[in-house]
Design a protein around this motif. Sequence first.
Motif, PDB file in Angstrom:
ATOM      1  N   LEU A   1      -0.228  -2.490 -18.097  1.00 52.20           N
ATOM      2  CA  LEU A   1       0.376  -1.928 -16.894  1.00 52.20           C
ATOM      3  C   LEU A   1       0.430  -0.421 -17.058  1.00 52.20           C
ATOM      4  N   ARG A   2      -0.175   0.315 -16.132  1.00 49.42           N
ATOM      5  CA  ARG A   2      -0.206   1.780 -16.204  1.00 49.42           C
ATOM      6  C   ARG A   2       0.594   2.378 -15.046  1.00 49.42           C
ATOM      7  N   GLU A   3       1.236   3.514 -15.325  1.00 46.72           N
ATOM      8  CA  GLU A   3       2.043   4.205 -14.324  1.00 46.72           C
ATOM      9  C   GLU A   3       1.544   5.631 -14.166  1.00 46.72           C
ATOM     10  N   ARG A   4       1.344   6.037 -12.931  1.00 48.05           N
ATOM     11  CA  ARG A   4       1.049   7.425 -12.601  1.00 48.05           C
ATOM     12  C   ARG A   4       2.299   7.974 -11.925  1.00 48.05           C
ATOM     13  N   TYR A   5       2.868   9.043 -12.490  1.00 47.83           N
ATOM     14  CA  TYR A   5       4.147   9.519 -11.971  1.00 47.83           C
ATOM     15  C   TYR A   5       4.164  11.044 -11.902  1.00 47.83           C
TER      16      TYR A   5
END
Length: 348
Positions: A151-155
């Motif tokens: 699971l990857r997050e771009r923030y």
Amino acid sequence: MARVLPVVLLMLAAGLATVTAQGWRWRSHGKPGLVNIKSAMAVMKDGKLFGVGGNKKLYERVWTGSSWTWVNHGKPSSGIFNPKNFLEEPCVLRDGKVYMTTIDGDLYERYWTGSQWSFGAHGNPGTKLEGCSAVMGNSGTVFTRGYDGTLRERYWAGSSWAWRNHGKPPGTDAFGTTSSYVIYGPTIRVFVPGSNGHLFRFSLDSNYNGVWRDLGAPSSKSVRKVHATEKGGIFAIMTDGEVCRWSGSWTCYGKPDNKIVWDCSDPFLIESPSININTLFCVHAGSYQEVYQLSVFQGGSGWVNRGKPSGTNTFVDRPTVMFSGPYSRVFVPANDGKVYELYPPGQP
């Protein structure tokens, strides 16, 4: 029990009657010129929807204030001869910010600068990406699945964008796309099917501490897709085509007319003085597809067949729901390349 049963039966009848009595209708939004729409339509507020065409470009269906029109947003290019091709349903972060992944696994943004639309390239974090779900809380956050099962997050980090790797669900890989929302203020919840058939929840607090939880699956079933909202619940489509809900434990609602469910809209809550109804719209598999509405309320649940647009036989992606005041509108792309709207009585 003898005194409680009539109350439950009354609530069951009231819930079914409330849903069934609504005489929904279909209308066509056409398609952008000769281009077929091939993805579900991501909904933005103020009458804007975004979807991907068969030519891999991004298109918008927008209400101008007096009429609906199509807008061609094209596709970004990393070079004159190397345009990026979009593939899947976009996700919307907020008004003026829509995200999508490309066929080669990069994340892109289409944003409104204040005077025009522009593309922003987010690339990838070292693994190709698939799908996205977006959350607007204290900061802009987009979740996506890596081809490596993470699971990857771009923030937004305050002055620039950054990546976080939240790893894999315990003991398995992330499978398919994610569904996410903000709950209780700063806490973000992301729901991810695992390749082992279980549903997993990832919770991320305001200090960026993340925790995975295995929510399991109904007995003898495997989770294939998940759609969740804070007010609407957590619904999953099983590999056998049944729709089930997780709310501390699992409850399943069968198949509409014994048809295998293919995919559904995000669930939402219809708040009523007499009874609250969690509902979503689903399409089933097969060569002749119709839209069914599943409603879940205290004391029962039920499926209602909302039919299909005249002249169509199948749908190419899931339904999505736009809210307009007290009304909900359902949009779904069909096999003829057009987008159709299913709307309730009283909707202008």
